[in-house]
Design an enzyme around this catalytic site. Structure first.
Site, PDB file in Angstrom:
ATOM      1  N   LYS A   1     -31.139  18.203  14.853  1.00 39.10           N
ATOM      2  CA  LYS A   1     -32.022  17.482  13.936  1.00 39.10           C
ATOM      3  C   LYS A   1     -31.179  16.506  13.137  1.00 39.10           C
ATOM      4  O   LYS A   1     -30.136  16.855  12.598  1.00 39.10           O
ATOM      5  CB  LYS A   1     -32.733  18.464  13.003  1.00 39.10           C
ATOM      6  CG  LYS A   1     -33.765  17.773  12.120  1.00 39.10           C
ATOM      7  CD  LYS A   1     -34.696  18.768  11.469  1.00 39.10           C
ATOM      8  CE  LYS A   1     -35.798  18.053  10.712  1.00 39.10           C
ATOM      9  NZ  LYS A   1     -36.766  18.994  10.133  1.00 39.10           N
TER      10      LYS A   1
ATOM     11  N   GLN B   1     -35.741  25.983   0.811  1.00 39.54           N
ATOM     12  CA  GLN B   1     -36.452  24.796   0.333  1.00 39.54           C
ATOM     13  C   GLN B   1     -36.612  24.803  -1.184  1.00 39.54           C
ATOM     14  O   GLN B   1     -36.782  23.749  -1.801  1.00 39.54           O
ATOM     15  CB  GLN B   1     -37.824  24.706   1.014  1.00 39.54           C
ATOM     16  CG  GLN B   1     -37.765  24.438   2.512  1.00 39.54           C
ATOM     17  CD  GLN B   1     -37.274  23.044   2.832  1.00 39.54           C
ATOM     18  OE1 GLN B   1     -37.635  22.077   2.172  1.00 39.54           O
ATOM     19  NE2 GLN B   1     -36.435  22.935   3.860  1.00 39.54           N
ATOM     20  N   ARG B   2     -36.531  25.979  -1.779  1.00 40.11           N
ATOM     21  CA  ARG B   2     -36.553  26.096  -3.241  1.00 40.11           C
ATOM     22  C   ARG B   2     -35.472  25.247  -3.894  1.00 40.11           C
ATOM     23  O   ARG B   2     -35.649  24.762  -5.029  1.00 40.11           O
ATOM     24  CB  ARG B   2     -36.357  27.569  -3.624  1.00 40.11           C
ATOM     25  CG  ARG B   2     -35.875  27.841  -5.040  1.00 40.11           C
ATOM     26  CD  ARG B   2     -35.596  29.325  -5.209  1.00 40.11           C
ATOM     27  NE  ARG B   2     -35.075  29.647  -6.535  1.00 40.11           N
ATOM     28  CZ  ARG B   2     -33.774  29.695  -6.825  1.00 40.11           C
ATOM     29  NH1 ARG B   2     -32.868  29.467  -5.892  1.00 40.11           N
ATOM     30  NH2 ARG B   2     -33.389  29.996  -8.061  1.00 40.11           N
ATOM     31  N   LEU B   3     -34.372  25.022  -3.192  1.00 44.50           N
ATOM     32  CA  LEU B   3     -33.266  24.249  -3.763  1.00 44.50           C
ATOM     33  C   LEU B   3     -33.675  22.813  -4.068  1.00 44.50           C
ATOM     34  O   LEU B   3     -33.024  22.128  -4.853  1.00 44.50           O
ATOM     35  CB  LEU B   3     -32.071  24.260  -2.806  1.00 44.50           C
ATOM     36  CG  LEU B   3     -31.428  25.622  -2.529  1.00 44.50           C
ATOM     37  CD1 LEU B   3     -30.247  25.483  -1.577  1.00 44.50           C
ATOM     38  CD2 LEU B   3     -30.990  26.297  -3.822  1.00 44.50           C
TER      39      LEU B   3
ATOM     40  N   HIS C   1     -23.895  33.154  -9.789  1.00 46.27           N
ATOM     41  CA  HIS C   1     -24.784  32.645  -8.751  1.00 46.27           C
ATOM     42  C   HIS C   1     -24.202  32.920  -7.364  1.00 46.27           C
ATOM     43  O   HIS C   1     -24.965  33.010  -6.390  1.00 46.27           O
ATOM     44  CB  HIS C   1     -25.037  31.145  -8.945  1.00 46.27           C
ATOM     45  CG  HIS C   1     -23.887  30.260  -8.571  1.00 46.27           C
ATOM     46  ND1 HIS C   1     -22.889  29.917  -9.451  1.00 46.27           N
ATOM     47  CD2 HIS C   1     -23.571  29.652  -7.394  1.00 46.27           C
ATOM     48  CE1 HIS C   1     -22.023  29.141  -8.845  1.00 46.27           C
ATOM     49  NE2 HIS C   1     -22.408  28.956  -7.598  1.00 46.27           N
TER      50      HIS C   1
ATOM     51  N   TYR D   1     -19.734  17.295  -4.446  1.00 52.21           N
ATOM     52  CA  TYR D   1     -20.381  17.087  -5.749  1.00 52.21           C
ATOM     53  C   TYR D   1     -19.676  16.027  -6.588  1.00 52.21           C
ATOM     54  O   TYR D   1     -20.320  15.347  -7.398  1.00 52.21           O
ATOM     55  CB  TYR D   1     -20.587  18.400  -6.510  1.00 52.21           C
ATOM     56  CG  TYR D   1     -19.405  19.046  -7.195  1.00 52.21           C
ATOM     57  CD1 TYR D   1     -18.769  18.457  -8.291  1.00 52.21           C
ATOM     58  CD2 TYR D   1     -18.971  20.315  -6.813  1.00 52.21           C
ATOM     59  CE1 TYR D   1     -17.726  19.080  -8.942  1.00 52.21           C
ATOM     60  CE2 TYR D   1     -17.932  20.961  -7.460  1.00 52.21           C
ATOM     61  CZ  TYR D   1     -17.305  20.328  -8.524  1.00 52.21           C
ATOM     62  OH  TYR D   1     -16.263  20.961  -9.182  1.00 52.21           O
TER      63      TYR D   1
ATOM     64  N   ARG E   1     -12.763  15.392 -11.229  1.00 51.27           N
ATOM     65  CA  ARG E   1     -13.586  16.528 -11.646  1.00 51.27           C
ATOM     66  C   ARG E   1     -13.545  16.703 -13.169  1.00 51.27           C
ATOM     67  O   ARG E   1     -14.579  16.890 -13.815  1.00 51.27           O
ATOM     68  CB  ARG E   1     -13.090  17.806 -10.965  1.00 51.27           C
ATOM     69  CG  ARG E   1     -13.800  19.074 -11.414  1.00 51.27           C
ATOM     70  CD  ARG E   1     -13.162  20.293 -10.782  1.00 51.27           C
ATOM     71  NE  ARG E   1     -13.726  21.530 -11.304  1.00 51.27           N
ATOM     72  CZ  ARG E   1     -13.338  22.119 -12.436  1.00 51.27           C
ATOM     73  NH1 ARG E   1     -12.366  21.561 -13.159  1.00 51.27           N
ATOM     74  NH2 ARG E   1     -13.895  23.235 -12.832  1.00 51.27           N
TER      75      ARG E   1
ATOM     76  N   HIS F   1     -16.604  16.352 -16.018  1.00 52.19           N
ATOM     77  CA  HIS F   1     -16.905  17.364 -17.036  1.00 52.19           C
ATOM     78  C   HIS F   1     -16.955  16.731 -18.428  1.00 52.19           C
ATOM     79  O   HIS F   1     -17.835  17.046 -19.232  1.00 52.19           O
ATOM     80  CB  HIS F   1     -15.854  18.478 -16.998  1.00 52.19           C
ATOM     81  CG  HIS F   1     -16.176  19.566 -16.024  1.00 52.19           C
ATOM     82  ND1 HIS F   1     -16.922  20.676 -16.355  1.00 52.19           N
ATOM     83  CD2 HIS F   1     -15.876  19.700 -14.718  1.00 52.19           C
ATOM     84  CE1 HIS F   1     -17.055  21.448 -15.298  1.00 52.19           C
ATOM     85  NE2 HIS F   1     -16.439  20.881 -14.284  1.00 52.19           N
TER      86      HIS F   1
ATOM     87  N   HIS G   1     -21.339  16.111 -21.811  1.00 50.50           N
ATOM     88  CA  HIS G   1     -21.701  15.012 -22.726  1.00 50.50           C
ATOM     89  C   HIS G   1     -22.391  15.601 -23.963  1.00 50.50           C
ATOM     90  O   HIS G   1     -23.195  16.531 -23.862  1.00 50.50           O
ATOM     91  CB  HIS G   1     -22.639  14.058 -21.985  1.00 50.50           C
ATOM     92  CG  HIS G   1     -22.993  12.825 -22.746  1.00 50.50           C
ATOM     93  ND1 HIS G   1     -23.852  12.834 -23.817  1.00 50.50           N
ATOM     94  CD2 HIS G   1     -22.618  11.524 -22.569  1.00 50.50           C
ATOM     95  CE1 HIS G   1     -24.004  11.598 -24.271  1.00 50.50           C
ATOM     96  NE2 HIS G   1     -23.262  10.792 -23.536  1.00 50.50           N
TER      97      HIS G   1
END
Length: 485
Positions: A26, A52-54, A144, A210, A257, A261, A267
């Site tokens: 896919k 899919q919740r993400l 998590h 990220y 990184r 932060h 912030h």
């Protein structure tokens, strides 16, 4: 016995050098990495309501209320990490596959670990884990990553995914590799655990994704080039090492990184909003039992960022205080940032978090008496992933591609411009009521003098902040409207 997912395996992106094989995968287009190809095994997890919740978990939590573009989700990030994990293991297989004994099992395991590493995140990402839960669970530690392991087991059972138990075990070990480095057996391919969540030195594809994705979403530049790191890595003595000439490229990874932060994740306005929403969730917890969701994956997957709307649109009297706080956020009537100070370098080792009670104990008797509920404190730690230690000291390098030896590099042999201290601790103090800014600011200054013998803040709180605001807040809930002066 179940077999691990291998249908269409050779078509899974970088698992094969043949472009034609991608016809069986896919294909999606990502705004950071371009074309991404998802194999059939990964799709079995992606095409579940739990994954899919993400889509309903913002990658940067409430940061979008300050940086409007930061609305990307954990879904995008997870797919991005899956793809970079695919690229990383493909590079190693291409250059050292026979030498390292990399098998289909290893490749699929690494890719699934990248895909599923964040499936256990809660509403508004790290705020839920580090700010809300400790308040309502009396400091109970919860991560998590551990929740991701429970969610993976739940998804496999709920959807009858045919995956080998050993494959599943390795996926879960790779997800918590940065937290637990002792679970691997002596005959394990330890270098595989350096790819998604690197417990050795912090260089992993999770950060690669990220850092670039968050920088782009917030409209910031990013001078870290993860492609160079992926292209030059090599396994020596069962550890991923990096070419010596890329030392400064890797330093930019940690610097980028830390900069995110400082300028985005912590912030001052972002933290003010987070502090308010944590208070709103805390007040709503008794009625909604939000914290209890972490006990059961079957309930937990139904908890996402829509909890804000649930509270905001409720008519229940029990949620009035929480609704009022959210309304204040909507109307930009935020907790007022009073001031901040950076903890002196020689005091970092013995620093303990500052509390509202610490500030109250330093208030002037001539001022209105402050209460603990009048003050919010944010203790912000910014480092290069290893606290006060330099993470580059944990990295091994090699000279060139013919080399068989690894070695460490001292930063002063590269440049004298690199930082000598690897951690900042910043204490930020907020007044929950605008008319108490001056009293809180003075108490903060007194606290610094009492603790360090001097004021360590850069400047005094501006007078315009100390004065009662000129504009009245129409229909502002839950606060006393100051008189116009």
């Amino acid at each position: 016995m179940a077999t691990y997912c291998d249908e269409d395996f050779v078509s899974s992106g970088f698992a094969s050098s043949s472009t034609d094989d991608r016809r069986f995968s896919k294909h999606i287009h990502d705004n950071v990495h371009g074309n991404i190809y998802l194999d059939s095994c990964s799709l079995e997890f992606i095409d579940t309501e739990q994954f899919q919740r993400l889509r309903d978990l913002k990658q940067l939590g409430l940061t979008y209320m300050v940086y409007p573009g930061a609305v990307h989700s954990r879904f995008e990030h997870s797919v991005g990490v899956y793809w970079l994990a695919s690229e990383a293991i493909d590079r190693l297989k291409t250059y050292q596959g026979l030498e390292l004994g990399i098998e289909r099992f290893d490749i699929q395991t690494v890719k699934l670990a990248g895909l599923l590493h964040d499936v256990g995140h809660g509403p508004f990402s790290h705020m839920f884990e580090h700010e809300f839960l400790p308040k309502v669970l009396n400091g109970l530690k919860w991560s998590h990553e551990e929740m991701s392991l429970k969610m993976i087991d739940y998804i496999v059972d709920e959807h009858n995914i045919d995956i080998d138990s050993e494959n599943l075990k390795k996926v879960k070990e790779m997800i918590i590799a940065s937290e637990n480095t002792t679970s691997k057996s002596s005959n394990e391919k330890h270098f595989l655990y350096d790819i998604v969540a690197n417990g050795r030195n912090g260089i992993d594809v999770d950060k690669f994704d990220y850092i670039v994705r968050d920088s782009r979403a917030c409209g910031l530049g990013c001078n870290f080039q993860f492609q160079r790191v992926l292209e030059t890595m090599r396994v020596i003595d069962d550890e991923i090492c990096y070419r010596a000439k890329e030392y400064l490229t890797i330093h930019k990874l940690f610097a980028a990184r830390a900069d995110l932060h400082r300028t985005v994740y912590t912030h001052a306005k972002v933290k003010a909003i987070e502090l308010m929403f944590v208070d709103a969730m805390t007040k709503a917890n008794d009625y909604l039992q939000i914290a209890s969701y972490i006990d059961d994956p079957a309930r937990y997957w139904k908890l996402d960022d829509t909890i804000l709307k649930t509270i905001e649109t409720s008519s229940q009297q029990e949620l009035k205080e929480s609704r009022d706080l959210i309304l204040r956020i909507r109307r930009r009537d935020l907790y007022q940032f009073c001031n901040e100070f950076t903890v002196p370098k020689d005091k970092l080792e013995y620093f303990r978090n500052v509390t509202p009670q610490d500030i109250i104990c330093s208030q002037n008797s001539s001022r209105p008496a402050l209460r603990e509920d009048d003050i919010a404190v944010s203790n912000v730690k910014i480092d290069l992933t290893r606290g006060r230690k330099n993470p580059l000291e944990s990295i091994n390098f090699f000279q060139d591609y013919e080399s068989t030896e690894k070695f460490s590099i001292k930063d002063d042999s590269i440049s004298h411009l690199l930082p000598t201290c690897c951690q900042d601790m910043i204490v930020r103090v907020y007044s929950k009521k605008p008319d108490l800014v001056e009293a809180v600011s003075e108490a903060l200054e007194n606290f610094q003098v009492n603790t360090y013998g001097m004021k360590t803040q850069v400047h005094s709180t501006p007078d315009k902040k100390k004065r009662t605001r000129l504009r009245t807040r129409r229909n502002a809930p839950g606060i006393n409207k100051p008189a116009v002066v």
